[in-house]
Write a protein that holds these residues in place. Structure first.
Motif, PDB file in Angstrom:
ATOM      1  N   THR A   1       0.838  -1.200   0.000  1.00 31.15           N
ATOM      2  CA  THR A   1       0.000   0.000   0.000  1.00 31.15           C
ATOM      3  C   THR A   1       0.871   1.248   0.000  1.00 31.15           C
ATOM      4  O   THR A   1       1.735   1.409   0.857  1.00 31.15           O
ATOM      5  N   LYS A   2       0.632   2.124  -0.972  1.00 31.09           N
ATOM      6  CA  LYS A   2       1.433   3.353  -1.099  1.00 31.09           C
ATOM      7  C   LYS A   2       0.780   4.557  -0.423  1.00 31.09           C
ATOM      8  O   LYS A   2       1.448   5.499  -0.054  1.00 31.09           O
ATOM      9  N   LEU A   3      -0.542   4.525  -0.293  1.00 28.94           N
ATOM     10  CA  LEU A   3      -1.273   5.661   0.265  1.00 28.94           C
ATOM     11  C   LEU A   3      -2.421   5.131   1.120  1.00 28.94           C
ATOM     12  O   LEU A   3      -3.190   4.286   0.681  1.00 28.94           O
ATOM     13  N   VAL A   4      -2.510   5.651   2.339  1.00 30.98           N
ATOM     14  CA  VAL A   4      -3.629   5.320   3.222  1.00 30.98           C
ATOM     15  C   VAL A   4      -4.392   6.612   3.471  1.00 30.98           C
ATOM     16  O   VAL A   4      -3.815   7.613   3.902  1.00 30.98           O
ATOM     17  N   ILE A   5      -5.679   6.583   3.178  1.00 27.67           N
ATOM     18  CA  ILE A   5      -6.541   7.736   3.420  1.00 27.67           C
ATOM     19  C   ILE A   5      -7.437   7.410   4.604  1.00 27.67           C
ATOM     20  O   ILE A   5      -8.330   6.568   4.513  1.00 27.67           O
ATOM     21  N   ALA A   6      -7.166   8.054   5.728  1.00 29.08           N
ATOM     22  CA  ALA A   6      -8.012   7.909   6.914  1.00 29.08           C
ATOM     23  C   ALA A   6      -9.173   8.880   6.747  1.00 29.08           C
ATOM     24  O   ALA A   6      -8.963  10.056   6.473  1.00 29.08           O
ATOM     25  N   GLU A   7     -10.394   8.374   6.901  1.00 29.44           N
ATOM     26  CA  GLU A   7     -11.537   9.265   6.730  1.00 29.44           C
ATOM     27  C   GLU A   7     -12.543   9.041   7.838  1.00 29.44           C
ATOM     28  O   GLU A   7     -12.684   7.951   8.350  1.00 29.44           O
ATOM     29  N   GLY A   8     -13.216  10.139   8.212  1.00 26.37           N
ATOM     30  CA  GLY A   8     -14.246  10.051   9.228  1.00 26.37           C
ATOM     31  C   GLY A   8     -14.590  11.416   9.774  1.00 26.37           C
ATOM     32  O   GLY A   8     -13.841  12.375   9.613  1.00 26.37           O
ATOM     33  N   ASN A   9     -15.721  11.487  10.428  1.00 29.55           N
ATOM     34  CA  ASN A   9     -16.242  12.760  10.921  1.00 29.55           C
ATOM     35  C   ASN A   9     -15.476  13.354  12.089  1.00 29.55           C
ATOM     36  O   ASN A   9     -15.487  14.563  12.273  1.00 29.55           O
ATOM     37  N   TYR A  10     -14.846  12.535  12.902  1.00 30.65           N
ATOM     38  CA  TYR A  10     -14.318  13.034  14.167  1.00 30.65           C
ATOM     39  C   TYR A  10     -12.797  13.046  14.256  1.00 30.65           C
ATOM     40  O   TYR A  10     -12.236  13.238  15.329  1.00 30.65           O
ATOM     41  N   LEU A  11     -12.110  12.877  13.162  1.00 26.24           N
ATOM     42  CA  LEU A  11     -10.656  12.742  13.185  1.00 26.24           C
ATOM     43  C   LEU A  11      -9.931  13.992  13.672  1.00 26.24           C
ATOM     44  O   LEU A  11      -8.776  13.911  14.086  1.00 26.24           O
ATOM     45  N   LEU A  12     -10.579  15.142  13.629  1.00 27.57           N
ATOM     46  CA  LEU A  12      -9.943  16.385  14.075  1.00 27.57           C
ATOM     47  C   LEU A  12     -10.513  16.914  15.392  1.00 27.57           C
ATOM     48  O   LEU A  12     -10.210  18.037  15.789  1.00 27.57           O
ATOM     49  N   LEU A  13     -11.311  16.100  16.068  1.00 29.53           N
ATOM     50  CA  LEU A  13     -11.886  16.551  17.340  1.00 29.53           C
ATOM     51  C   LEU A  13     -10.802  16.759  18.391  1.00 29.53           C
ATOM     52  O   LEU A  13      -9.849  15.983  18.486  1.00 29.53           O
ATOM     53  N   ASP A  14     -10.979  17.777  19.186  1.00 32.99           N
ATOM     54  CA  ASP A  14     -10.062  18.048  20.283  1.00 32.99           C
ATOM     55  C   ASP A  14     -10.608  17.363  21.536  1.00 32.99           C
ATOM     56  O   ASP A  14     -11.092  18.015  22.469  1.00 32.99           O
ATOM     57  N   GLN A  15     -10.581  16.039  21.511  1.00 25.66           N
ATOM     58  CA  GLN A  15     -11.038  15.218  22.625  1.00 25.66           C
ATOM     59  C   GLN A  15     -10.041  14.082  22.813  1.00 25.66           C
ATOM     60  O   GLN A  15      -9.277  13.765  21.885  1.00 25.66           O
ATOM     61  N   PRO A  16     -10.034  13.464  23.997  1.00 25.57           N
ATOM     62  CA  PRO A  16      -9.086  12.361  24.224  1.00 25.57           C
ATOM     63  C   PRO A  16      -9.114  11.341  23.081  1.00 25.57           C
ATOM     64  O   PRO A  16     -10.159  11.038  22.545  1.00 25.57           O
ATOM     65  N   TRP A  17      -7.977  10.872  22.743  1.00 23.54           N
ATOM     66  CA  TRP A  17      -7.654   9.951  21.655  1.00 23.54           C
ATOM     67  C   TRP A  17      -7.830  10.592  20.291  1.00 23.54           C
ATOM     68  O   TRP A  17      -6.942  10.474  19.458  1.00 23.54           O
ATOM     69  N   TRP A  18      -8.929  11.264  20.018  1.00 29.22           N
ATOM     70  CA  TRP A  18      -9.110  11.878  18.696  1.00 29.22           C
ATOM     71  C   TRP A  18      -8.014  12.899  18.424  1.00 29.22           C
ATOM     72  O   TRP A  18      -7.537  13.013  17.306  1.00 29.22           O
ATOM     73  N   ARG A  19      -7.591  13.642  19.446  1.00 31.18           N
ATOM     74  CA  ARG A  19      -6.562  14.668  19.218  1.00 31.18           C
ATOM     75  C   ARG A  19      -5.222  14.050  18.843  1.00 31.18           C
ATOM     76  O   ARG A  19      -4.331  14.746  18.376  1.00 31.18           O
ATOM     77  N   GLU A  20      -5.063  12.750  19.028  1.00 29.90           N
ATOM     78  CA  GLU A  20      -3.820  12.070  18.647  1.00 29.90           C
ATOM     79  C   GLU A  20      -3.782  11.687  17.168  1.00 29.90           C
ATOM     80  O   GLU A  20      -2.743  11.252  16.669  1.00 29.90           O
ATOM     81  N   VAL A  21      -4.894  11.854  16.474  1.00 32.83           N
ATOM     82  CA  VAL A  21      -4.951  11.493  15.057  1.00 32.83           C
ATOM     83  C   VAL A  21      -4.147  12.464  14.203  1.00 32.83           C
ATOM     84  O   VAL A  21      -3.334  12.056  13.364  1.00 32.83           O
ATOM     85  N   ARG A  22      -4.352  13.762  14.387  1.00 35.94           N
ATOM     86  CA  ARG A  22      -3.740  14.771  13.512  1.00 35.94           C
ATOM     87  C   ARG A  22      -2.231  14.611  13.338  1.00 35.94           C
ATOM     88  O   ARG A  22      -1.738  14.664  12.209  1.00 35.94           O
ATOM     89  N   PRO A  23      -1.456  14.388  14.411  1.00 43.69           N
ATOM     90  CA  PRO A  23      -0.008  14.242  14.226  1.00 43.69           C
ATOM     91  C   PRO A  23       0.392  13.005  13.406  1.00 43.69           C
ATOM     92  O   PRO A  23       1.520  12.932  12.923  1.00 43.69           O
TER      93      PRO A  23
END
Length: 142
Positions: A73-95
């Motif tokens: 796999t050359k490219l992984v696209i993570a998609e979903g409504n809450y990936l940028l939420l500033d809440q526990p665990w979700w805030r770890e997605v952006r980095p």
């Protein structure tokens, strides 16, 4: 390869035990820690096959290990409504992401699309209209 957030819905049994079935789809009804763990593994261990869950609407349940993110796999696209939420665990997605694209749409359009998708999945209009709150529709954080 698409890595959807929807595979991380908590099972209906877990939602029932926690009294959350009525708000299924809200941020607290997902396994955000599991999402972050597998996303981190896909990013940091490219030589490993990562088995990603998928949400099967006809079953209204997640299916574990349904999607294989292989070393080829050359490219992984993570998609979903809450990936940028500033809440526990979700805030770890952006980095863990190289790039972020946020698609904005009027809330009225989002509600219509959500209702259409859920009706197609076998839910009743009355059940879903009652369950939706502002918490089920995301707003961007940073």
């Amino acid at each position: 390869m698409i890595a959807p957030m929807d595979g991380f819905h908590l099972s209906n049994a877990v939602l029932d035990a926690r009294g959350l079935r009525a708000v299924k789809g809200a941020p607290q009804t997902f396994d955000a820690e599991g999402f972050v763990t597998l996303l981190r593994k896909a990013r940091e261990e490219p030589e490993t096959t990562v088995l990603w869950p998928e949400f099967v609407r006809e079953l209204d349940e997640p299916t574990p290990e349904a999607i294989a993110i292989t070393p080829a796999t050359k490219l992984v696209i993570a998609e979903g409504n809450y990936l940028l939420l500033d809440q526990p665990w979700w805030r770890e997605v952006r980095p863990l992401l190289d790039d972020v694209w946020y698609v904005d749409a009027p809330r009225k359009v989002l509600r219509a699309r959500l209702l259409e998708r859920e009706l197609a999945g076998g839910r009743s209009r009355k059940t879903r209209s009652v369950a939706w709150t502002g918490a089920t529709l995301p707003t961007p954080s940073s």
